[in-house]
Design a protein around this motif. Structure first.
Motif, PDB file in Angstrom:
ATOM      1  N   TYR A   1      -3.863  12.980  23.231  1.00  0.00           N
ATOM      2  CA  TYR A   1      -2.861  13.650  22.394  1.00  0.00           C
ATOM      3  C   TYR A   1      -1.457  13.663  23.013  1.00  0.00           C
ATOM      4  O   TYR A   1      -0.476  13.318  22.331  1.00  0.00           O
ATOM      5  CB  TYR A   1      -3.318  15.075  22.061  1.00  0.00           C
ATOM      6  N   PRO A   2      -1.282  14.044  24.299  1.00  0.00           N
ATOM      7  CA  PRO A   2       0.077  14.037  24.861  1.00  0.00           C
ATOM      8  C   PRO A   2       0.739  12.658  24.810  1.00  0.00           C
ATOM      9  O   PRO A   2       1.937  12.553  24.532  1.00  0.00           O
ATOM     10  CB  PRO A   2      -0.138  14.507  26.305  1.00  0.00           C
ATOM     11  N   VAL A   3      -0.025  11.604  25.070  1.00  0.00           N
ATOM     12  CA  VAL A   3       0.532  10.250  25.000  1.00  0.00           C
ATOM     13  C   VAL A   3       0.874   9.896  23.561  1.00  0.00           C
ATOM     14  O   VAL A   3       1.896   9.249  23.286  1.00  0.00           O
ATOM     15  CB  VAL A   3      -0.457   9.224  25.597  1.00  0.00           C
ATOM     16  N   TRP A   4       0.048  10.314  22.626  1.00  0.00           N
ATOM     17  CA  TRP A   4       0.316  10.106  21.201  1.00  0.00           C
ATOM     18  C   TRP A   4       1.655  10.716  20.822  1.00  0.00           C
ATOM     19  O   TRP A   4       2.451  10.098  20.098  1.00  0.00           O
ATOM     20  CB  TRP A   4      -0.825  10.732  20.381  1.00  0.00           C
ATOM     21  N   VAL A   5       1.926  11.926  21.330  1.00  0.00           N
ATOM     22  CA  VAL A   5       3.200  12.586  21.042  1.00  0.00           C
ATOM     23  C   VAL A   5       4.358  11.773  21.616  1.00  0.00           C
ATOM     24  O   VAL A   5       5.376  11.558  20.949  1.00  0.00           O
ATOM     25  CB  VAL A   5       3.220  14.024  21.596  1.00  0.00           C
TER      26      VAL A   5
ATOM     27  N   ALA B   1      11.296  17.571  12.817  1.00  0.00           N
ATOM     28  CA  ALA B   1      10.351  17.191  13.866  1.00  0.00           C
ATOM     29  C   ALA B   1       8.913  17.286  13.363  1.00  0.00           C
ATOM     30  O   ALA B   1       8.088  16.404  13.638  1.00  0.00           O
ATOM     31  CB  ALA B   1      10.545  18.081  15.086  1.00  0.00           C
ATOM     32  N   GLU B   2       8.598  18.350  12.636  1.00  0.00           N
ATOM     33  CA  GLU B   2       7.237  18.509  12.103  1.00  0.00           C
ATOM     34  C   GLU B   2       6.906  17.393  11.122  1.00  0.00           C
ATOM     35  O   GLU B   2       5.764  16.920  11.060  1.00  0.00           O
ATOM     36  CB  GLU B   2       7.089  19.873  11.418  1.00  0.00           C
ATOM     37  N   LYS B   3       7.892  16.948  10.373  1.00  0.00           N
ATOM     38  CA  LYS B   3       7.659  15.861   9.417  1.00  0.00           C
ATOM     39  C   LYS B   3       7.346  14.556  10.147  1.00  0.00           C
ATOM     40  O   LYS B   3       6.452  13.806   9.745  1.00  0.00           O
ATOM     41  CB  LYS B   3       8.881  15.695   8.514  1.00  0.00           C
ATOM     42  N   VAL B   4       8.106  14.281  11.212  1.00  0.00           N
ATOM     43  CA  VAL B   4       7.894  13.041  11.962  1.00  0.00           C
ATOM     44  C   VAL B   4       6.550  13.056  12.681  1.00  0.00           C
ATOM     45  O   VAL B   4       5.811  12.080  12.672  1.00  0.00           O
ATOM     46  CB  VAL B   4       9.047  12.827  12.970  1.00  0.00           C
ATOM     47  N   LEU B   5       6.234  14.183  13.306  1.00  0.00           N
ATOM     48  CA  LEU B   5       5.009  14.252  14.106  1.00  0.00           C
ATOM     49  C   LEU B   5       3.756  14.348  13.252  1.00  0.00           C
ATOM     50  O   LEU B   5       2.764  13.670  13.524  1.00  0.00           O
ATOM     51  CB  LEU B   5       5.072  15.456  15.053  1.00  0.00           C
ATOM     52  N   TYR B   6       3.779  15.197  12.251  1.00  0.00           N
ATOM     53  CA  TYR B   6       2.529  15.525  11.550  1.00  0.00           C
ATOM     54  C   TYR B   6       2.552  15.231  10.051  1.00  0.00           C
ATOM     55  O   TYR B   6       1.605  15.553   9.353  1.00  0.00           O
ATOM     56  CB  TYR B   6       2.206  17.009  11.756  1.00  0.00           C
TER      57      TYR B   6
ATOM     58  N   GLY C   1       9.232   8.468  20.762  1.00  0.00           N
ATOM     59  CA  GLY C   1       9.987   7.422  21.428  1.00  0.00           C
ATOM     60  C   GLY C   1      10.310   7.712  22.879  1.00  0.00           C
ATOM     61  O   GLY C   1      11.351   7.300  23.386  1.00  0.00           O
ATOM     62  N   THR C   2       9.420   8.418  23.566  1.00  0.00           N
ATOM     63  CA  THR C   2       9.623   8.738  24.974  1.00  0.00           C
ATOM     64  C   THR C   2       8.692   7.892  25.830  1.00  0.00           C
ATOM     65  O   THR C   2       7.488   7.871  25.602  1.00  0.00           O
ATOM     66  CB  THR C   2       9.374  10.238  25.236  1.00  0.00           C
TER      67      THR C   2
END
Length: 200
Positions: A126-130, A91-96, A135-136
Motif C-alpha cells: 500500500y505505501p508504495v502504491w501511494v 487528493a482524495e479523487k486522485v488517490l481513491y 508521483g513520488t
C-alpha cells in the motif's frame, strides 16, 4: 490530531494535483513541456509515514519520537483543514476515485470504505502504491523504526538521535511542566528501547 494528519496520505499530493489540472486547462502551455513536467518524480525529504498495520495489531506508535500530547490543544492551520482547503478533495479523487465535490458524512463514510478496500487489496504494498499514485520516487521516513510496507529503495530511514542527548537523570526536566514530563518520559523510554536492542 497530529497522528491523523500524518496518516492522511492525501496531504502529500496537495502541491501536485491542482497544478496538473491547471496546466492541462491552459491553452498556452507547450504540450511537450507539460509531458516532461508530469514525468518528474518527486523526492519527499521529511515525512512521518505510517507502516502497514494489520487488523488486530497495535497501532503504529513509531511514526514520531515526540508526538504532540493529546492533552495539548493544537489549532490546525487554515490551509490544512480538509473542510476549508479543496486540495484535500482533489487528493482524495486522485488517490481513491472519490466522485463527490463535498465532504458530507455519508460521502466520507463511502470514502473510508474505499480506502479500506484499497488497503486490503494492496496489503504491504500500500505505501508504495501511494507513492506511485502521487508521483513520488523516494520518501524519507523520519521514524523510530521502519516497519511493514516501508521497504527500500523507495523508503529511506532517518533515525532519531534525541534520546542520546539526555542519557542521565532527567527528573528536573520532567518536573518543569506537564508537556516536558510527557516528552522526556518518551525520550527515556526510547533510550531504554535503543539500549535493549543493542543488548546493553
Amino acid at each position: 490530531m497530529m497522528r491523523l494528519l500524518t496518516l492522511g496520505f492525501g496531504a502529500l499530493v496537495l502541491g501536485m494535483v491542482p497544478a496538473g489540472k491547471m496546466w492541462a486547462q491552459s491553452p498556452d502551455i507547450d504540450a511537450q513541456l507539460l509531458k516532461d513536467i508530469r514525468g518528474i518524480r518527486a523526492v519527499d525529504n521529511h515525512t512521518h509515514v505510517p507502516k502497514v498495520v494489520k487488523p488486530g495489531e497495535a497501532p503504529d506508535d513509531d511514526y514520531d519520537a515526540l508526538p504532540v500530547p493529546e492533552a495539548v490543544e493544537f489549532q490546525i492551520p487554515f490551509f490544512m483543514r480538509p473542510e476549508e482547503n479543496r486540495l484535500y478533495l482533489e487528493a482524495e479523487k486522485v488517490l481513491y476515485g472519490y466522485k463527490y465535490d463535498d465532504l458530507s458524512p455519508a460521502h466520507l463514510k463511502e470514502l473510508q470504505a474505499m480506502k479500506e478496500r484499497v488497503m486490503r487489496e494492496q496489503g504491504e504494498r500500500y505505501p508504495v502504491w501511494v507513492l506511485d499514485k502521487i508521483g513520488t520516487d523516494v520518501m524519507v521516513a523520519n521514524r523510530i523504526a521502519m516497519g511493514p510496507g516501508l521497504m527500500g529503495p523507495r523508503f529511506r530511514w532517518v533515525s532519531y538521535e534525541d534520546a542520546f542527548m539526555y542519557p542521565l537523570n532527567n527528573s528536573e526536566l520532567l518536573a518543569r511542566s506537564p508537556i516536558d514530563e510527557f516528552l522526556f518520559k518518551r525520550e527515556d523510554a526510547l533510550l531504554t528501547r535503543y539500549l535493549k536492542n543493542l543488548a546493553i
